[in-house]
Design a protein around this motif. Structure first.
Motif, PDB file in Angstrom:
ATOM      1  N   LYS A   4       2.742  57.411   1.249  1.00  0.00           N
ATOM      2  CA  LYS A   4       3.149  58.329   2.516  1.00  0.00           C
ATOM      3  C   LYS A   4       3.135  57.365   3.692  1.00  0.00           C
ATOM      4  O   LYS A   4       3.715  57.542   4.779  1.00  0.00           O
ATOM      5  CB  LYS A   4       2.184  59.539   2.564  1.00  0.00           C
ATOM      6  CG  LYS A   4       2.449  60.615   1.569  1.00  0.00           C
ATOM      7  CD  LYS A   4       1.722  61.841   1.747  1.00  0.00           C
ATOM      8  CE  LYS A   4       1.779  63.002   0.793  1.00  0.00           C
ATOM      9  NZ  LYS A   4       1.014  64.158   1.040  1.00  0.00           N
ATOM     10  N   PHE A   5       2.121  56.421   3.697  1.00  0.00           N
ATOM     11  CA  PHE A   5       2.085  55.646   4.830  1.00  0.00           C
ATOM     12  C   PHE A   5       3.167  54.677   4.895  1.00  0.00           C
ATOM     13  O   PHE A   5       3.911  54.547   6.200  1.00  0.00           O
ATOM     14  CB  PHE A   5       0.798  54.670   4.836  1.00  0.00           C
ATOM     15  CG  PHE A   5       0.759  53.626   5.891  1.00  0.00           C
ATOM     16  CD1 PHE A   5       0.364  53.760   7.146  1.00  0.00           C
ATOM     17  CD2 PHE A   5       1.081  52.106   5.564  1.00  0.00           C
ATOM     18  CE1 PHE A   5       0.598  52.971   8.165  1.00  0.00           C
ATOM     19  CE2 PHE A   5       1.274  51.367   6.292  1.00  0.00           C
ATOM     20  CZ  PHE A   5       0.859  51.486   7.778  1.00  0.00           C
ATOM     21  N   TRP A   6       3.484  54.191   3.699  1.00  0.00           N
ATOM     22  CA  TRP A   6       5.029  53.332   3.963  1.00  0.00           C
ATOM     23  C   TRP A   6       6.229  53.890   4.408  1.00  0.00           C
ATOM     24  O   TRP A   6       6.999  53.306   4.855  1.00  0.00           O
ATOM     25  CB  TRP A   6       5.010  52.398   2.621  1.00  0.00           C
ATOM     26  CG  TRP A   6       3.768  51.579   2.271  1.00  0.00           C
ATOM     27  CD1 TRP A   6       2.879  51.519   1.542  1.00  0.00           C
ATOM     28  CD2 TRP A   6       3.800  50.303   2.999  1.00  0.00           C
ATOM     29  NE1 TRP A   6       2.170  50.424   1.585  1.00  0.00           N
ATOM     30  CE2 TRP A   6       2.698  49.712   2.693  1.00  0.00           C
ATOM     31  CE3 TRP A   6       4.468  49.518   4.135  1.00  0.00           C
ATOM     32  CZ2 TRP A   6       2.154  48.541   3.122  1.00  0.00           C
ATOM     33  CZ3 TRP A   6       4.142  48.331   4.515  1.00  0.00           C
ATOM     34  CH2 TRP A   6       2.918  47.932   4.029  1.00  0.00           C
ATOM     35  N   ARG A   7       6.446  55.252   3.715  1.00  0.00           N
ATOM     36  CA  ARG A   7       7.274  56.114   3.971  1.00  0.00           C
ATOM     37  C   ARG A   7       7.586  56.397   5.535  1.00  0.00           C
ATOM     38  O   ARG A   7       8.485  56.435   6.066  1.00  0.00           O
ATOM     39  CB  ARG A   7       7.445  57.336   3.229  1.00  0.00           C
ATOM     40  CG  ARG A   7       7.919  57.074   1.708  1.00  0.00           C
ATOM     41  CD  ARG A   7       8.611  58.384   1.060  1.00  0.00           C
ATOM     42  NE  ARG A   7       7.384  59.430   1.167  1.00  0.00           N
ATOM     43  CZ  ARG A   7       6.366  59.621  -0.088  1.00  0.00           C
ATOM     44  NH1 ARG A   7       6.738  58.479  -1.068  1.00  0.00           N
ATOM     45  NH2 ARG A   7       5.517  60.494  -0.043  1.00  0.00           N
ATOM     46  N   ILE A 205       3.139  69.645  13.168  1.00  0.00           N
ATOM     47  CA  ILE A 205       3.727  69.682  11.835  1.00  0.00           C
ATOM     48  C   ILE A 205       3.399  68.488  10.963  1.00  0.00           C
ATOM     49  O   ILE A 205       2.985  68.778   9.510  1.00  0.00           O
ATOM     50  CB  ILE A 205       5.222  69.621  11.973  1.00  0.00           C
ATOM     51  CG1 ILE A 205       5.622  70.784  12.904  1.00  0.00           C
ATOM     52  CG2 ILE A 205       6.196  69.847  10.653  1.00  0.00           C
ATOM     53  CD1 ILE A 205       7.028  70.667  13.270  1.00  0.00           C
ATOM     54  N   MET A 206       3.042  67.432  11.217  1.00  0.00           N
ATOM     55  CA  MET A 206       3.034  66.076  10.550  1.00  0.00           C
ATOM     56  C   MET A 206       1.572  66.209   9.934  1.00  0.00           C
ATOM     57  O   MET A 206       1.298  65.468   8.865  1.00  0.00           O
ATOM     58  CB  MET A 206       3.587  64.831  11.220  1.00  0.00           C
ATOM     59  CG  MET A 206       5.107  64.804  11.613  1.00  0.00           C
ATOM     60  SD  MET A 206       5.606  63.251  12.481  1.00  0.00           S
ATOM     61  CE  MET A 206       5.195  62.026  11.430  1.00  0.00           C
ATOM     62  N   PRO A 212      -3.790  61.799  10.068  1.00  0.00           N
ATOM     63  CA  PRO A 212      -3.397  61.612  11.521  1.00  0.00           C
ATOM     64  C   PRO A 212      -3.419  59.938  11.529  1.00  0.00           C
ATOM     65  O   PRO A 212      -2.703  58.980  12.162  1.00  0.00           O
ATOM     66  CB  PRO A 212      -4.550  62.009  12.185  1.00  0.00           C
ATOM     67  CG  PRO A 212      -4.673  63.335  11.477  1.00  0.00           C
ATOM     68  CD  PRO A 212      -4.805  62.895  10.177  1.00  0.00           C
ATOM     69  N   ILE A 213      -4.538  59.071  10.717  1.00  0.00           N
ATOM     70  CA  ILE A 213      -4.705  57.840  11.013  1.00  0.00           C
ATOM     71  C   ILE A 213      -3.730  57.065  10.507  1.00  0.00           C
ATOM     72  O   ILE A 213      -3.076  56.016  11.021  1.00  0.00           O
ATOM     73  CB  ILE A 213      -5.936  57.575  10.235  1.00  0.00           C
ATOM     74  CG1 ILE A 213      -6.432  56.056  10.641  1.00  0.00           C
ATOM     75  CG2 ILE A 213      -5.804  57.546   8.683  1.00  0.00           C
ATOM     76  CD1 ILE A 213      -6.758  55.720  12.077  1.00  0.00           C
ATOM     77  N   TYR A 214      -2.993  57.578   9.467  1.00  0.00           N
ATOM     78  CA  TYR A 214      -1.738  56.813   8.833  1.00  0.00           C
ATOM     79  C   TYR A 214      -0.735  56.684  10.054  1.00  0.00           C
ATOM     80  O   TYR A 214       0.000  56.174  10.141  1.00  0.00           O
ATOM     81  CB  TYR A 214      -1.292  57.531   7.911  1.00  0.00           C
ATOM     82  CG  TYR A 214      -2.095  57.169   6.415  1.00  0.00           C
ATOM     83  CD1 TYR A 214      -2.904  56.246   6.549  1.00  0.00           C
ATOM     84  CD2 TYR A 214      -1.793  57.769   5.242  1.00  0.00           C
ATOM     85  CE1 TYR A 214      -3.886  55.854   5.454  1.00  0.00           C
ATOM     86  CE2 TYR A 214      -2.500  57.463   4.044  1.00  0.00           C
ATOM     87  CZ  TYR A 214      -3.831  56.536   4.044  1.00  0.00           C
ATOM     88  OH  TYR A 214      -4.456  56.180   3.207  1.00  0.00           O
ATOM     89  N   MET A 215      -0.633  57.853  10.764  1.00  0.00           N
ATOM     90  CA  MET A 215       0.651  58.282  11.704  1.00  0.00           C
ATOM     91  C   MET A 215       0.248  57.360  12.877  1.00  0.00           C
ATOM     92  O   MET A 215       1.187  56.536  13.401  1.00  0.00           O
ATOM     93  CB  MET A 215       0.410  59.429  12.310  1.00  0.00           C
ATOM     94  CG  MET A 215       0.760  60.676  11.278  1.00  0.00           C
ATOM     95  SD  MET A 215       0.255  62.339  11.845  1.00  0.00           S
ATOM     96  CE  MET A 215       1.290  62.320  13.255  1.00  0.00           C
TER      97      MET A 215
END
Length: 403
Positions: A4-7, A205-206, A212-215
């Motif tokens: 999910k992080f890479w996407r 939404i995300m 959140p840390i990945y965002m």
């Protein structure tokens, strides 16, 4: 979760790369570099600038004939009677300047120009007039030419630096200023983007789909990649200009200031990229925390003021290192994380920092990035989940003090 992080990272990169802001800024940077590098090529040889009017008398007629045949300037002979007309031509830009030769006990030159004197003009005509006076004096006084030449032989100065000579001042200044602009621009972009997402409630939404840390890190690294692409665009523009033959092999001239290209080594380029990446990551983490604390993009500037002061301090200390690289404040700042990206690199490009100093500065900077990253992550998580109109510092910093 890593998938999910890479996407998300690739989504952010695609979103930023093809946005109007990025495309327009890339085109602006590209054509700005082309314009600045091409300006000197197309306009430095301006005919009006090289057209010089010389007012003299018959004593220098032979000298004027010789200079008109071999001079790099277009020499126009004038007389004192049309001085006002010549001045009008200088004011309108049709003439580069007026030179009046006079001879009393020793020859002199009166130089009339519009607003900025041309040192190349002064140097050329002064040397020619002085040489003519010396030759005339030797002939009139029947001085032996060999004796006269010995008396006029300049003193030889042998220079032996303990360390290698400092590179061109303008080259170091260019790199320091360029790094300052890149870190400031992309750091502020990080804060503004995060604040914009938060104010539009996109993050709400995300958050339900990804941590959140990945965002935060996906946004930071996506902007870093955009920054490196902008750097590559600058390099492409320079490559095109060089292939077109608009610049010499030795250097670039920006409005009379020379930047020596021959002194730019692969090591300098690689260290510039390294310190830019480390400096950006440190400041981007702080800007990310700021972006999460505010509820509107308009509030970013006031909250991020201490960060801006820090990066400006790094810039001014970096400039000081050009004049006094051995000063205490410069050497100490090389190991202070908020200053070291710019200050240490300025010392590197000036030839004042050895490999050990570079390694130590990088290790301290990397450690600081980990520490700041840990703090910024907590502030970011608490900040983006706080939907209040006004977010206080106590509500986002997860440290409870005992009262």
């Amino acid at each position: 979760m890593k998938d999910k992080f890479w996407r998300l990272l690739f989504f952010y990169i695609k979103e930023s790369l093809f946005s109007k802001t990025t495309l327009i800024s890339s085109l602006v940077v590209f054509f700005l570099v082309l314009g600045l590098l091409g300006f000197e090529h197309f306009f430095s040889g301006n005919e009006a600038k090289n057209k010089i009017a010389v007012i003299t008398d018959s004593r220098y007629s032979t000298l004027i004939i010789e200079m008109k045949a071999n001079s790099p300037f277009d020499i126009v002979e004038g007389n004192a009677g049309n001085l006002q007309s010549l001045k009008a031509q200088v004011e309108s830009g049709d003439l580069g300047g007026i030179l009046m030769f006079d001879k009393q006990s020793f020859p002199s030159i009166a130089y009339i120009y519009k607003s900025a004197e041309d040192q190349e003009v002064l140097t050329y005509f002064t040397q020619k007039l002085q040489q003519a006076f010396i030759n005339q004096t030797i002939t009139e006084n029947q001085v032996d030419e060999s004796v006269a030449r010995q008396l006029l032989t300049p003193i030889t100065v042998n220079k032996t630096p303990i360390e290698r000579n400092q590179p061109n001042f303008m080259l170091v200044y260019f790199f320091v200023f360029f790094m300052y602009i890149l870190i400031t621009t992309f750091g502020q972009m990080t804060a503004n983007t995060i604040a914009s997402e938060k104010s539009s409630r996109v993050i709400e939404i995300m958050i339900s789909k990804i941590k959140p840390i990945y965002m935060m890190y996906a946004r930071i690294f996506s902007i870093l990649i955009i920054g490196l692409i902008q750097f590559a665009v600058t390099g492409l523009a320079y490559f095109i200009v060089k292939k077109a033959g608009w610049i010499s092999k030795d250097g670039i001239s920006f409005f009379g200031a020379e930047i020596s290209i021959s002194e730019i080594s692969p090591k300098i380029i690689l260290l510039f990229i390294l310190f830019f990446i480390l400096g950006y990551l440190l400041y981007a983490l702080m800007y990310a925390a700021v972006g999460a604390m505010v509820s509107r993009t308009e509030e970013v500037g006031s909250v991020a003021f201490p960060i801006m002061i820090s990066i400006m301090g790094a810039f001014f200390i970096g400039i000081k290192s050009l004049f006094d690289p051995a000063s205490t404040i410069v050497q100490v700042s090389s190991y202070i994380p908020i200053f070291s990206p710019i200050v240490t690199f300025s010392r590197v490009s000036s030839g004042e920092a050895d490999d050990i100093e570079i390694i130590v500065a990088c290790l301290i900077l990397m450690t600081s990035i980990l520490i700041v990253g840990s703090i910024a992550s907590r502030i970011y998580i608490n900040g983006v989940m706080n939907n209040k109109q006004k977010v206080g510092l106590k509500s986002v910093i997860p440290i409870k003090l005992k009262g």
